[in-house]
Design a protein around this motif. Structure first.
Motif, mmCIF file in Angstrom:
data_model
loop_
_atom_site.group_PDB
_atom_site.id
_atom_site.type_symbol
_atom_site.label_atom_id
_atom_site.label_comp_id
_atom_site.label_asym_id
_atom_site.label_seq_id
_atom_site.Cartn_x
_atom_site.Cartn_y
_atom_site.Cartn_z
ATOM 1 N N LYS A 187 -1.244 10.839 5.311
ATOM 2 C CA LYS A 187 -1.826 9.762 6.122
ATOM 3 C C LYS A 187 -2.083 10.231 7.545
ATOM 4 O O LYS A 187 -3.117 9.939 8.129
ATOM 5 C CB LYS A 187 -0.887 8.553 6.157
ATOM 6 N N GLU A 212 2.243 1.931 -3.413
ATOM 7 C CA GLU A 212 1.189 2.473 -4.272
ATOM 8 C C GLU A 212 0.937 3.934 -3.933
ATOM 9 O O GLU A 212 0.785 4.760 -4.819
ATOM 10 C CB GLU A 212 -0.099 1.665 -4.114
ATOM 11 N N THR A 213 0.913 4.247 -2.663
ATOM 12 C CA THR A 213 0.683 5.624 -2.240
ATOM 13 C C THR A 213 1.848 6.512 -2.675
ATOM 14 O O THR A 213 1.633 7.620 -3.149
ATOM 15 C CB THR A 213 0.494 5.689 -0.712
ATOM 16 N N ASP A 214 3.089 6.020 -2.522
ATOM 17 C CA ASP A 214 4.254 6.776 -2.986
ATOM 18 C C ASP A 214 4.147 7.031 -4.481
ATOM 19 O O ASP A 214 4.398 8.144 -4.942
ATOM 20 C CB ASP A 214 5.559 6.028 -2.692
ATOM 21 N N VAL A 226 3.536 11.748 1.739
ATOM 22 C CA VAL A 226 2.622 10.627 1.984
ATOM 23 C C VAL A 226 2.373 10.471 3.482
ATOM 24 O O VAL A 226 1.231 10.321 3.919
ATOM 25 C CB VAL A 226 3.184 9.320 1.367
ATOM 26 N N GLU A 267 1.446 7.133 -6.306
ATOM 27 C CA GLU A 267 0.365 8.102 -6.549
ATOM 28 C C GLU A 267 0.823 9.526 -6.246
ATOM 29 O O GLU A 267 0.514 10.456 -6.993
ATOM 30 C CB GLU A 267 -0.860 7.749 -5.707
ATOM 31 N N ASP A 303 0.838 -1.205 0.000
ATOM 32 C CA ASP A 303 0.000 0.000 0.000
ATOM 33 C C ASP A 303 0.869 1.250 0.000
ATOM 34 O O ASP A 303 0.571 2.221 -0.666
ATOM 35 C CB ASP A 303 -0.930 0.023 1.209
ATOM 36 N N ASP A 304 1.971 1.222 0.794
ATOM 37 C CA ASP A 304 2.853 2.377 0.854
ATOM 38 C C ASP A 304 3.476 2.664 -0.500
ATOM 39 O O ASP A 304 3.572 3.818 -0.903
ATOM 40 C CB ASP A 304 3.956 2.173 1.897
#
Length: 93
Positions: free
Chosen positions: A45, A6-8, A41, A10, A3-4
């Motif tokens: 969060k 993917e978030t990075d 990020v 994005e 998930d991290d």
């Protein structure tokens, strides 16, 4: 992919779009770029907004909007110094 990651990815895509829209580039030093992206990020969060990781939050949401990436200072910094304080956005060479 985590998930991290993917978030990075994005956040990187989002910052690239901002740079492209303004005629800038992102920091060519990938190590530093990744540090800033991870900071954005983390702040998103933790606080719900991508606050600049190089600036201190006051805790007052209204005041802190000024340091939400791209912060209110970035255009002047890029014009004067060639990059923003976080070393994220740069003038094109």
């Amino acid at each position: 992919m985590t998930d991290d990651a993917e978030t990075d990815a994005e956040m990187l895509k989002w910052t690239r779009a901002i740079a492209r829209k303004n005629g800038w580039i992102l920091n060519p030093d990938e190590d530093h770029l990744n540090i800033v992206i991870r900071g954005l990020v983390r702040n998103k969060k933790r606080f719900g907004r991508p606050y600049c990781p190089c600036r201190l939050r006051s805790g007052d949401e209204e005041r802190d909007r000024a340091i939400e990436c791209p912060c209110i200072y970035h255009k002047d910094e890029i014009a004067k110094d060639g990059h923003c304080h976080c070393l994220l956005y740069y003038k094109k060479p």
